[in-house]
Design an enzyme around this catalytic site. Sequence first.
Site, short mmCIF file in Angstrom:
data_model
loop_
_atom_site.label_atom_id
_atom_site.label_comp_id
_atom_site.label_asym_id
_atom_site.label_seq_id
_atom_site.Cartn_x
_atom_site.Cartn_y
_atom_site.Cartn_z
N ASP A 30 50.35 34.01 47.73
CA ASP A 30 48.66 34.85 47.71
C ASP A 30 47.55 33.93 48.20
OD1 ASP A 30 45.89 36.06 46.52
OD2 ASP A 30 47.25 36.75 44.45
N ILE A 31 47.40 34.90 49.33
CA ILE A 31 46.23 33.99 50.46
C ILE A 31 45.13 33.88 49.53
CG2 ILE A 31 46.71 34.77 52.65
CD1 ILE A 31 44.96 37.26 52.26
N ASN A 86 48.64 42.89 36.64
CA ASN A 86 47.85 44.20 36.67
C ASN A 86 47.64 45.45 37.35
OD1 ASN A 86 45.90 42.31 35.89
ND2 ASN A 86 45.41 41.56 38.05
N GLN A 93 43.56 45.53 38.72
CA GLN A 93 44.66 46.04 39.89
C GLN A 93 43.76 46.21 41.17
OE1 GLN A 93 47.68 49.29 40.09
NE2 GLN A 93 48.55 48.19 41.31
N HIS A 99 52.85 44.02 42.21
CA HIS A 99 52.55 43.14 42.41
C HIS A 99 52.59 42.41 41.39
CE1 HIS A 99 48.68 44.07 42.79
NE2 HIS A 99 48.68 43.33 42.83
N HIS A 101 51.82 38.55 39.76
CA HIS A 101 51.82 37.40 40.34
C HIS A 101 52.22 35.64 39.36
CE1 HIS A 101 47.21 38.54 41.65
NE2 HIS A 101 47.92 39.79 41.11
P1 AMP Z 1 45.61 41.94 41.94
O1 AMP Z 1 44.11 42.01 41.46
O2 AMP Z 1 46.71 42.41 40.87
O3 AMP Z 1 45.58 43.16 43.11
O4 AMP Z 1 45.59 41.34 43.29
C1 AMP Z 1 45.71 41.46 44.64
C2 AMP Z 1 46.57 40.04 44.73
O5 AMP Z 1 47.06 40.13 46.35
C3 AMP Z 1 45.07 38.98 44.74
O6 AMP Z 1 45.65 38.17 43.71
C4 AMP Z 1 44.98 38.48 46.63
O7 AMP Z 1 44.42 37.41 46.92
C5 AMP Z 1 45.96 39.09 47.27
N1 AMP Z 1 46.21 39.69 48.89
C6 AMP Z 1 44.94 40.02 49.17
N2 AMP Z 1 45.77 40.02 50.44
C7 AMP Z 1 46.38 39.18 50.85
C8 AMP Z 1 47.13 38.44 51.56
N3 AMP Z 1 47.63 39.38 52.97
N4 AMP Z 1 48.12 37.95 51.26
C9 AMP Z 1 48.52 37.61 50.50
N5 AMP Z 1 47.67 38.35 49.15
C10 AMP Z 1 47.08 38.77 49.48
#
Ligand code: AMP
Length: 137
Positions: A30-31, A86, A93, A99, A101
Amino acid sequence: MSDCILCKIAKGEIPSKTIYEDNQFKVFLDIFPGSKGHTLIIPKQHVANIFELDEETAGELFKIATKVAKGMKKVLGFEGMNIVQNNGEIAGQTIFHFHLHLIPRYKDDQVSIKWEPKEADQAVLQELRDALVEGLK
Ligand code: AMP
Ligand code: ZN
């Protein structure tokens, strides 16, 4: 889903720090990590959430989650892990491609996954249980 960021990551159109990949799944860091090693697992095929995910894919995905979690523990030596997934804006979400986590937990980290436990009425629980059992038929 041409504008989905996770579809783009799945196809390699957006770079990611990938730690595992096969035909069906991609696992990458995760970034914006909640803790060191925070990892996401995605099916490459676009599904928005668990309600669109087929059970076979879910099973395969969780097999990979188990393998990756064990590998991460060996390398990072954390004390525990939260697995979070989520579904829907109300549930937090923000990216509408399924996805999972994997969030390593360390002493004194700043991760917070909380709800307020409330005592349940037994009759209400029973009614709910009966409705849910019926709904699964
Ligand atoms: P959610 O809130 O469960 O939808 O989680 C989305 C996740 O995606 C968050 O933890 C972000 O930090 C992660 N995220 C967003 N853009 C990227 C990316 N380009 N590469 C890796 N993780 C990402
Ligand atoms: Zn997608």
